[in-house]
Motif scaffolding. Structure first.
Motif, mmCIF file in Angstrom:
data_model
loop_
_atom_site.group_PDB
_atom_site.id
_atom_site.type_symbol
_atom_site.label_atom_id
_atom_site.label_comp_id
_atom_site.label_asym_id
_atom_site.label_seq_id
_atom_site.Cartn_x
_atom_site.Cartn_y
_atom_site.Cartn_z
ATOM 1 N N PRO A 79 0.886 -1.251 -0.176
ATOM 2 C CA PRO A 79 -0.099 0.041 -0.039
ATOM 3 C C PRO A 79 0.852 1.282 -0.001
ATOM 4 N N GLN A 80 0.264 2.354 -0.167
ATOM 5 C CA GLN A 80 1.000 3.726 -0.316
ATOM 6 C C GLN A 80 1.534 3.796 1.191
ATOM 7 N N ARG A 163 -3.955 -10.391 2.377
ATOM 8 C CA ARG A 163 -3.891 -9.535 3.363
ATOM 9 C C ARG A 163 -3.601 -9.809 4.859
ATOM 10 N N LYS A 164 -2.792 -8.812 5.142
ATOM 11 C CA LYS A 164 -1.973 -9.068 6.618
ATOM 12 C C LYS A 164 -3.345 -9.063 7.838
ATOM 13 N N GLY A 165 -2.922 -9.818 8.871
ATOM 14 C CA GLY A 165 -3.787 -9.991 9.786
ATOM 15 C C GLY A 165 -3.497 -8.976 10.895
ATOM 16 N N GLY A 197 -4.094 -4.080 3.097
ATOM 17 C CA GLY A 197 -4.285 -3.683 4.651
ATOM 18 C C GLY A 197 -3.355 -2.431 5.065
ATOM 19 N N LYS A 198 -2.780 -2.677 6.188
ATOM 20 C CA LYS A 198 -2.006 -1.900 7.045
ATOM 21 C C LYS A 198 -0.876 -1.414 6.166
ATOM 22 N N PHE A 201 4.683 0.320 7.853
ATOM 23 C CA PHE A 201 5.349 0.729 9.123
ATOM 24 C C PHE A 201 4.676 -0.015 10.143
ATOM 25 N N LEU A 202 3.399 -0.413 10.176
ATOM 26 C CA LEU A 202 2.593 -1.328 11.140
ATOM 27 C C LEU A 202 2.995 -2.733 11.249
ATOM 28 N N TRP A 203 3.541 -3.353 10.182
ATOM 29 C CA TRP A 203 3.657 -4.648 9.987
ATOM 30 C C TRP A 203 4.559 -5.153 11.183
#
Length: 442
Positions: A79-80, A163-165, A197-198, A201-203
Motif C-alpha cells: 500500500p501507499q 491480507r495482513k492480519g 491492509g495496513k 510501518f505497522l507490519w
C-alpha cells in the motif's frame, strides 16, 4: 566428424559436394549460427529461453535481469507509504525486506508528500523516484533487495491479494508463518503478490537492525533535493567561518576552510510534549521529554565542544516565530533556525516530505548531532552516523573522541551533558532504536 560422415550429412539436404566444398559449407553455416547468436543476445529488448531444445523469444516487459537470488519476474506490491519522513523510510525498508524474504522484486511504492494521518484523500502521493534515486538504489543494494517499476509487469499469472492480519491474535509468529507460506506453493506461482491492509510501518518486524541499515544506505536523495540541502549547509558553514574569524579561532595558524557546526533536533513543540508525557506515563520512563532549558543546559555541557560554536536548530515550523528558542544559550553557542538563517524560502518551496528530507540531510552532515532517543527522526540519523563510524573501525565511543559524535539530550551523561549515543547494530529488530532508550550506548 570425419570426411565421409560430413558428406553424408550434405546428402540429407539433397546436395552432393566435393569434400572441400563440404568443409566450406559447414564453415559458412557455423559462422552464420555464431552471428545469429550474437545478434539475439545483443538485442537488448528481448530475452531468450531454452526449453526442450526450443528457443523462445520473450517480450521486452518479461525480460528482467536476475540479482542473484532476487527474482526479477516475481513482484511484491504494498500500500501507499504514509506518515513522517522517517516512518516512511522504515516502512519502505520493511517492505523491501519482506520482498527479499519472498524472493521477489518490490514494485516501486508511492510515498506521501503530506503529513496527514487519517484523511486518505489528502495524503498527496509522490513517487519514490521523485525523492530518492531509483537506479542508484538498485546499484547500491544489488544482490540484497531490488526495486522494480510497474512497466516491468507482464500478464502471465495475475495478482494474488494477501491480507495482513491484525489485532492481538495476529502474533509475530503467525505473521512470519504467513510470509513463509507465501514464498512457496500455489501463492508463489502468481507474478504479483499484493499486500492489502495496513501501512508497512505497522507490519510485524522480523529483521535485524543491520538489515535495515543496509537498505537505508541505498537511499540517496535525488540531485534537486540534495542541492537544496547543500545550500543550507553552505550557509551555516559560511556564517561559522565569519564567527571564527572574529574569535581566537581565527588566529594565525588556524584553518577557516571548515567551520564545524552542531545540529540539534529540538522537540519541544506542544503536540510532541503532550505525546511524550503520555508515553512516559504508559512506559513508566521519565527520560523521554526535555524542556528547552534542559536541552540548552545539556548541550552547553558537552565535553570538548569548545568556547564558540554555530548551533543549527531543526525545529517544527510552529516554533519559528518563538524567539525564546534562540535565547538563553550558553555564551559562545550561537543558535540559528531556518528563519534566522535566511533559508526558510528554500523549505517553503517544497512539500512537508521534502522539507523533512532537507532537514534530515543537514542534521546528518553536522559535526555534532544532538537529538531525542525516542524520536524516529533522531534515531535514524544516529544509525546513519553510527554506520560511518563503524566503517572507520570504531564500534564504541566509550572513553574516546570519535568523528561525527551523536548525543541524546533526554538522557544525562558526562558532566551533566547529554548522553553519548551510538546505535546498537546487533539488535534483533528495529523497535529498540525507534522508540527506546535501549539504543543508547557510549
Amino acid at each position: 566428424m570425419d570426411l565421409s560422415s560430413t558428406c553424408k550429412l550434405s546428402r540429407l539436404f539433397g546436395c552432393f559436394f566435393t569434400p572441400l566444398t563440404c568443409k566450406c559449407c559447414l564453415a559458412l553455416v557455423t559462422i552464420a549460427l555464431f552471428f545469429r547468436a550474437i545478434f539475439l543476445h545483443s538485442f537488448s529488448g528481448y530475452g531468450v529461453i531454452k526449453s526442450n531444445n526450443l528457443r523462445l523469444i520473450l517480450s521486452p516487459s518479461l525480460h528482467l535481469e536476475s540479482h542473484e537470488g532476487i527474482r526479477g519476474d516475481k513482484f511484491l506490491e504494498v500500500p501507499q507509504i504514509v506518515w513522517g519522513l522517517n516512518n516512511q523510510k522504515i516502512a519502505f525498508a520493511r517492505a523491501c525486506l519482506t520482498a527479499r524474504m519472498l524472493n521477489r522484486t518490490l514494485l516501486m511504492p508511492s510515498l506521501s508528500a503530506s503529513l496527514f494521518y487519517k484523511e486518505i484523500d489528502l495524503l498527496h502521493p509522490i513517487s519514490f523516484d521523485q525523492v530518492f534515486q531509483y537506479e542508484r538504489f538498485n546499484s547500491l543494494c544489488n544482490r540484497f533487495v531490488r526495486l522494480g517499476r510497474y512497466s516491468d509487469l507482464g500478464n502471465q499469472t495475475g495478482k494474488y491479494d494477501l491480507r495482513k492480519g491484525s489485532g492481538r491474535k495476529w502474533t509475530v509468529e503467525r505473521d512470519l508463518e504467513q510470509l513463509k507460506q507465501s514464498s512457496r506453493g500455489p501463492i508463489d506461482k502468481y507474478q504479483v503478490i499484493s499486500m492489502a491492509g495496513k501501512n508497512p510501518f505497522l507490519w510485524h518486524d522480523h529483521w535485524p537492525v543491520k538489515d535495515y541499515a543496509r537498505v537505508f544506505e541505498c537511499l540517496v536523495l535525488v540531485d534537486e533535493i540534495a542541492k537544496e540541502a547543500d545550500k543550507v549547509v553552505s550557509k551555516i558553514r559560511r556564517i561559522g567561518r565569519k564567527l571564527r574569524s572574529k574569535t581566537n579561532f581565527g588566529a594565525e595558524g588556524s584553518s577557516l576552510s571548515h567551520a564545524p557546526y552542531v545540529a540539534i533536533h529540538m522537540r519541544v513543540e506542544i503536540d510532541w510534549m503532550i505525546h511524550c508525557k503520555k508515553l512516559e506515563q504508559r512506559s513508566r520512563i521519565s527520560q523521554i521529554c526535555s524542556s528547552k532549558q534542559e536541552i540548552m543546559e545539556r548541550v552547553g555541557n558537552i565535553v570538548g565542544l569548545g568556547s564558540t560554536a554555530i548551533v543549527y536548530l531543526a525545529v517544527a515550523d510552529s516554533l519559528l516565530n518563538d524567539s525564546s528558542i534562540l535565547d538563553g544559550w550558553k555564551r559562545g553557542l550561537v543558535p540559528f533556525e531556518k528563519k534566522k538563517l535566511g533559508v526558510d524560502g528554500i523549505y517553503k518551496k517544497h512539500s512537508y516530505l521534502i522539507q523533512s528530507a532537507i532537514d534530515y540531510e543537514v542534521c546528518s552532515r553536522a559535526d555534532i548531532f544532538v537529538g531525542n532517543s525516542f524520536s524516529t527522526f533522531s534515531s535514524l540519523i544516529v544509525l546513519e552516523r553510527t554506520q560511518r563510524v563503524i566503517r572507520m573501525g570504531i564500534t564504541s565511543s566509550c572513553g574516546i573522541d570519535v568523528r561525527w559524535p551523536s548525543y541524546a539530550y533526554n538522557i544525562p551523561g558526562e558532566s551533566n551533558g547529554p548522553q553519548k549515543w551510538m546505535t546498537n547494530m546487533s539488535d534483533s529488530n528495529l523497535k529498540a532504536i525507534s522508540y527506546g532508550s535501549n539504543a543508547i550506548s557510549c
